[in-house]
Design a protein around this motif. Structure first.
Motif, PDB file in Angstrom:
ATOM      1  N   ASP A  33       1.003  -1.189   0.025  1.00 26.51           N
ATOM      2  CA  ASP A  33       0.082   0.055   0.182  1.00 26.51           C
ATOM      3  C   ASP A  33       0.849   1.285   0.131  1.00 26.51           C
ATOM      4  OD1 ASP A  33      -2.401   1.678   0.562  1.00 26.51           O
ATOM      5  OD2 ASP A  33      -1.675   2.130   2.454  1.00 26.51           O
ATOM      6  N   GLY A  34       0.575   2.332  -0.878  1.00 23.84           N
ATOM      7  CA  GLY A  34       1.454   3.530  -0.871  1.00 23.84           C
ATOM      8  C   GLY A  34       0.712   4.274  -1.945  1.00 23.84           C
ATOM      9  N   ALA A  35       1.064   5.751  -1.645  1.00 29.15           N
ATOM     10  CA  ALA A  35       0.587   6.509  -2.831  1.00 29.15           C
ATOM     11  C   ALA A  35       1.458   6.255  -4.155  1.00 29.15           C
ATOM     12  CB  ALA A  35       0.860   7.939  -2.336  1.00 29.15           C
ATOM     13  N   PRO A  36       1.145   6.785  -5.453  1.00 30.55           N
ATOM     14  CA  PRO A  36       1.769   6.524  -6.390  1.00 30.55           C
ATOM     15  C   PRO A  36       3.201   7.066  -6.209  1.00 30.55           C
ATOM     16  CG  PRO A  36      -0.429   7.067  -7.005  1.00 30.55           C
ATOM     17  CD  PRO A  36      -0.200   7.217  -5.828  1.00 30.55           C
ATOM     18  N   ALA A  37       3.345   8.123  -5.578  1.00 28.62           N
ATOM     19  CA  ALA A  37       4.675   8.788  -5.565  1.00 28.62           C
ATOM     20  C   ALA A  37       5.763   8.045  -4.849  1.00 28.62           C
ATOM     21  CB  ALA A  37       4.561  10.129  -4.725  1.00 28.62           C
ATOM     22  N   ALA A  38       5.240   6.865  -3.914  1.00 23.29           N
ATOM     23  CA  ALA A  38       5.987   5.935  -3.071  1.00 23.29           C
ATOM     24  C   ALA A  38       6.302   4.770  -4.012  1.00 23.29           C
ATOM     25  CB  ALA A  38       5.227   5.649  -1.952  1.00 23.29           C
ATOM     26  N   GLU A  39       5.772   4.691  -4.973  1.00 25.75           N
ATOM     27  CA  GLU A  39       5.737   3.533  -6.039  1.00 25.75           C
ATOM     28  C   GLU A  39       5.869   1.995  -5.478  1.00 25.75           C
ATOM     29  OE1 GLU A  39      10.088   4.704  -7.132  1.00 25.75           O
ATOM     30  OE2 GLU A  39       9.154   5.836  -8.923  1.00 25.75           O
ATOM     31  N   PRO A  40       4.497   1.779  -5.159  1.00 29.50           N
ATOM     32  CA  PRO A  40       4.312   0.542  -4.328  1.00 29.50           C
ATOM     33  C   PRO A  40       4.212  -0.683  -5.598  1.00 29.50           C
ATOM     34  CG  PRO A  40       2.101   1.732  -4.698  1.00 29.50           C
ATOM     35  CD  PRO A  40       3.388   2.731  -4.733  1.00 29.50           C
ATOM     36  N   GLU A  41       4.150  -0.203  -6.867  1.00 30.91           N
ATOM     37  CA  GLU A  41       4.051  -1.188  -7.966  1.00 30.91           C
ATOM     38  C   GLU A  41       5.610  -1.723  -8.174  1.00 30.91           C
ATOM     39  OE1 GLU A  41       2.501   1.438  -8.262  1.00 30.91           O
ATOM     40  OE2 GLU A  41       0.379   0.808  -8.427  1.00 30.91           O
ATOM     41  N   LEU A  42       6.576  -0.853  -8.180  1.00 33.48           N
ATOM     42  CA  LEU A  42       8.109  -1.183  -8.076  1.00 33.48           C
ATOM     43  C   LEU A  42       8.543  -2.073  -6.920  1.00 33.48           C
ATOM     44  CD1 LEU A  42       9.836   2.171  -9.475  1.00 33.48           C
ATOM     45  CD2 LEU A  42       9.061   0.278 -10.633  1.00 33.48           C
ATOM     46  N   LEU A  43       8.036  -1.770  -5.933  1.00 32.86           N
ATOM     47  CA  LEU A  43       8.457  -2.553  -4.623  1.00 32.86           C
ATOM     48  C   LEU A  43       7.802  -3.902  -4.903  1.00 32.86           C
ATOM     49  CD1 LEU A  43       9.705  -3.148  -2.024  1.00 32.86           C
ATOM     50  CD2 LEU A  43       7.697  -2.187  -0.888  1.00 32.86           C
ATOM     51  N   ALA A  44       6.741  -4.132  -5.295  1.00 36.02           N
ATOM     52  CA  ALA A  44       6.005  -5.397  -5.391  1.00 36.02           C
ATOM     53  C   ALA A  44       6.806  -6.082  -6.485  1.00 36.02           C
ATOM     54  CB  ALA A  44       4.476  -5.070  -5.616  1.00 36.02           C
ATOM     55  N   GLY A  45       7.033  -5.385  -7.765  1.00 37.93           N
ATOM     56  CA  GLY A  45       7.640  -6.028  -8.834  1.00 37.93           C
ATOM     57  C   GLY A  45       9.197  -6.463  -8.496  1.00 37.93           C
ATOM     58  N   ALA A  46       9.774  -5.809  -7.505  1.00 39.46           N
ATOM     59  CA  ALA A  46      11.185  -6.125  -6.961  1.00 39.46           C
ATOM     60  C   ALA A  46      11.108  -7.457  -6.127  1.00 39.46           C
ATOM     61  CB  ALA A  46      11.934  -4.826  -6.341  1.00 39.46           C
ATOM     62  N   LEU A  47       9.839  -7.806  -5.523  1.00 34.59           N
ATOM     63  CA  LEU A  47       9.794  -8.747  -4.606  1.00 34.59           C
ATOM     64  C   LEU A  47       9.600 -10.139  -5.471  1.00 34.59           C
ATOM     65  CD1 LEU A  47       7.771  -7.476  -1.931  1.00 34.59           C
ATOM     66  CD2 LEU A  47       9.979  -8.048  -1.692  1.00 34.59           C
ATOM     67  N   VAL A  48       9.386  -9.894  -6.852  1.00 33.88           N
ATOM     68  CA  VAL A  48       8.756 -11.366  -7.436  1.00 33.88           C
ATOM     69  C   VAL A  48       9.840 -12.409  -7.556  1.00 33.88           C
ATOM     70  CG1 VAL A  48       7.982 -12.269  -9.806  1.00 33.88           C
ATOM     71  CG2 VAL A  48       6.794 -10.245  -8.683  1.00 33.88           C
ATOM     72  N   ASP A  49      11.067 -11.983  -8.160  1.00 40.17           N
ATOM     73  CA  ASP A  49      12.060 -12.941  -8.444  1.00 40.17           C
ATOM     74  C   ASP A  49      12.847 -13.276  -6.990  1.00 40.17           C
ATOM     75  OD1 ASP A  49      11.739 -12.771 -10.913  1.00 40.17           O
ATOM     76  OD2 ASP A  49      13.401 -11.494 -11.536  1.00 40.17           O
ATOM     77  N   PRO A  50      12.981 -12.492  -6.108  1.00 44.16           N
ATOM     78  CA  PRO A  50      13.465 -12.959  -4.655  1.00 44.16           C
ATOM     79  C   PRO A  50      12.491 -14.125  -3.980  1.00 44.16           C
ATOM     80  CG  PRO A  50      13.819 -10.748  -5.084  1.00 44.16           C
ATOM     81  CD  PRO A  50      13.138 -10.936  -6.099  1.00 44.16           C
ATOM     82  N   LEU A  51      11.208 -13.905  -4.084  1.00 51.41           N
ATOM     83  CA  LEU A  51      10.287 -14.703  -3.661  1.00 51.41           C
ATOM     84  C   LEU A  51      10.096 -16.042  -4.451  1.00 51.41           C
ATOM     85  CD1 LEU A  51       7.133 -12.432  -3.044  1.00 51.41           C
ATOM     86  CD2 LEU A  51       8.463 -13.631  -1.026  1.00 51.41           C
ATOM     87  N   ARG A  52      10.403 -16.000  -5.695  1.00 48.89           N
ATOM     88  CA  ARG A  52      10.647 -17.183  -6.641  1.00 48.89           C
ATOM     89  C   ARG A  52      11.738 -17.961  -6.119  1.00 48.89           C
ATOM     90  NH1 ARG A  52       8.271 -14.682 -12.258  1.00 48.89           N
ATOM     91  NH2 ARG A  52       6.025 -14.706 -11.687  1.00 48.89           N
ATOM     92  N   ALA A  53      12.757 -17.103  -5.929  1.00 47.58           N
ATOM     93  CA  ALA A  53      14.206 -17.798  -5.563  1.00 47.58           C
ATOM     94  C   ALA A  53      14.138 -18.631  -4.235  1.00 47.58           C
ATOM     95  CB  ALA A  53      15.175 -16.822  -5.399  1.00 47.58           C
ATOM     96  N   ARG A  54      13.032 -18.148  -3.312  1.00 49.45           N
ATOM     97  CA  ARG A  54      12.693 -18.862  -1.957  1.00 49.45           C
ATOM     98  C   ARG A  54      11.717 -19.784  -2.214  1.00 49.45           C
ATOM     99  NH1 ARG A  54      14.984 -13.994  -1.413  1.00 49.45           N
ATOM    100  NH2 ARG A  54      15.922 -13.274   0.411  1.00 49.45           N
ATOM    101  N   GLY A  55      11.406 -20.157  -3.391  1.00 54.62           N
ATOM    102  CA  GLY A  55      10.301 -21.367  -3.809  1.00 54.62           C
ATOM    103  C   GLY A  55       9.065 -21.056  -3.441  1.00 54.62           C
ATOM    104  N   ARG A  56       8.595 -19.818  -3.652  1.00 58.86           N
ATOM    105  CA  ARG A  56       7.033 -19.384  -3.696  1.00 58.86           C
ATOM    106  C   ARG A  56       6.729 -18.932  -5.063  1.00 58.86           C
ATOM    107  NH1 ARG A  56       5.271 -18.655   2.036  1.00 58.86           N
ATOM    108  NH2 ARG A  56       3.170 -18.709   0.734  1.00 58.86           N
ATOM    109  N   PRO A  57       5.870 -19.478  -5.645  1.00 56.66           N
ATOM    110  CA  PRO A  57       5.039 -19.023  -6.933  1.00 56.66           C
ATOM    111  C   PRO A  57       4.484 -17.587  -6.360  1.00 56.66           C
ATOM    112  CG  PRO A  57       4.358 -21.093  -6.100  1.00 56.66           C
ATOM    113  CD  PRO A  57       5.114 -20.853  -5.235  1.00 56.66           C
ATOM    114  N   VAL A  58       4.588 -16.513  -7.410  1.00 59.59           N
ATOM    115  CA  VAL A  58       4.049 -15.434  -7.045  1.00 59.59           C
ATOM    116  C   VAL A  58       3.320 -14.666  -8.342  1.00 59.59           C
ATOM    117  CG1 VAL A  58       4.915 -12.944  -6.416  1.00 59.59           C
ATOM    118  CG2 VAL A  58       6.310 -14.967  -6.017  1.00 59.59           C
ATOM    119  N   LEU A  59       2.366 -14.184  -8.111  1.00 62.68           N
ATOM    120  CA  LEU A  59       1.414 -13.517  -8.883  1.00 62.68           C
ATOM    121  C   LEU A  59       1.466 -11.757  -8.259  1.00 62.68           C
ATOM    122  CD1 LEU A  59      -0.157 -12.957 -11.456  1.00 62.68           C
ATOM    123  CD2 LEU A  59      -2.187 -13.545  -9.910  1.00 62.68           C
TER     124      LEU A  59
END
Length: 214
Positions: A33-59
């Protein structure tokens, strides 16, 4: 609340670690959760590959893909902060098509996008399957306090000054909506994880005290 300065890379690693070990046998729904200025989409996108590397499928699903039709969204004009606060996002559709299917009793069949706001029509996206053990990341503004069924909430906190500086000129009209959100909802007081995001190069990680959760 105390904030601990971290590097952007360390922030992603610590968040991914926390998410990866939460409810490992079931699907996990996480609101970023965050205002567009905080770029929550970028944070979520940056978490995708690290979570997959930890064995969790991600959407990753963005609330920008769950806007209401323009005839409803812009009924009171294109720059009405109260309409933005109350009526821009199709939270019922987000819950029906994404959050409920990804929940404990859900089938795991999720629609990643509902509305194409540029064309102002249904996005015609295909459903995707999120298997058991999967992580659903929902990123966007004004998510906390909406009663959405999620297991973990991460709030990106901006001071009013930083919010004003980082919000583009053509979006400054949304600032009263975020002031209202901070006053009425105060998401930093009950989010599971709070990230100070005034400077994206120098984030700080903090967690609310147990007795401050709502």
């Amino acid at each position: 609340m105390r904030f601990r300065p971290v590097t952007p890379e360390r922030l992603i690693a610590e968040l991914a670690d926390r998410i990866a070990v939460t409810a490992p046998q079931g699907r996990l729904r996480v609101a970023i959760d965050g205002a567009p200025a905080a770029e929550p989409e970028l944070l979520a996108g940056a978490l995708v590959d690290p979570l997959r590397a930890r064995g969790r499928p991600v959407l990753h699903v963005r609330t920008e893909d769950f806007l209401r039709p323009a005839s409803l969204r812009l009924e009171h004009g294109r720059r009405d902060p109260d309409s933005y606060y109350d009526g821009w996002f199709d939270l019922a559709g987000l819950r029906r098509e994404v959050l409920d299917p990804a929940g404990p009793a859900g089938c795991g069949r999720v629609l990643p996008s509902l509305w194409d706001s540029r064309a102002d029509r249904a996005s015609r996206a295909d459903y995707v399957d999120l298997p058991p053990g999967g992580v659903l990341l929902v990123s966007g503004a004004l998510l906390a306090g909406a009663g959405l069924p999620v297991e973990l909430t991460v709030h990106l906190l901006l001071t009013p000054g930083a919010l004003g500086r980082r919000t583009p000129a053509d979006q400054q009209w949304t600032l009263p909506a975020f002031a209202r959100y901070a006053d009425e909802v105060a998401p930093h007081r009950f989010a599971d994880v709070v990230v100070r995001a005034d400077d994206p190069r120098r984030p700080a990680l903090g967690e609310p005290a147990a007795d401050s959760r709502g």
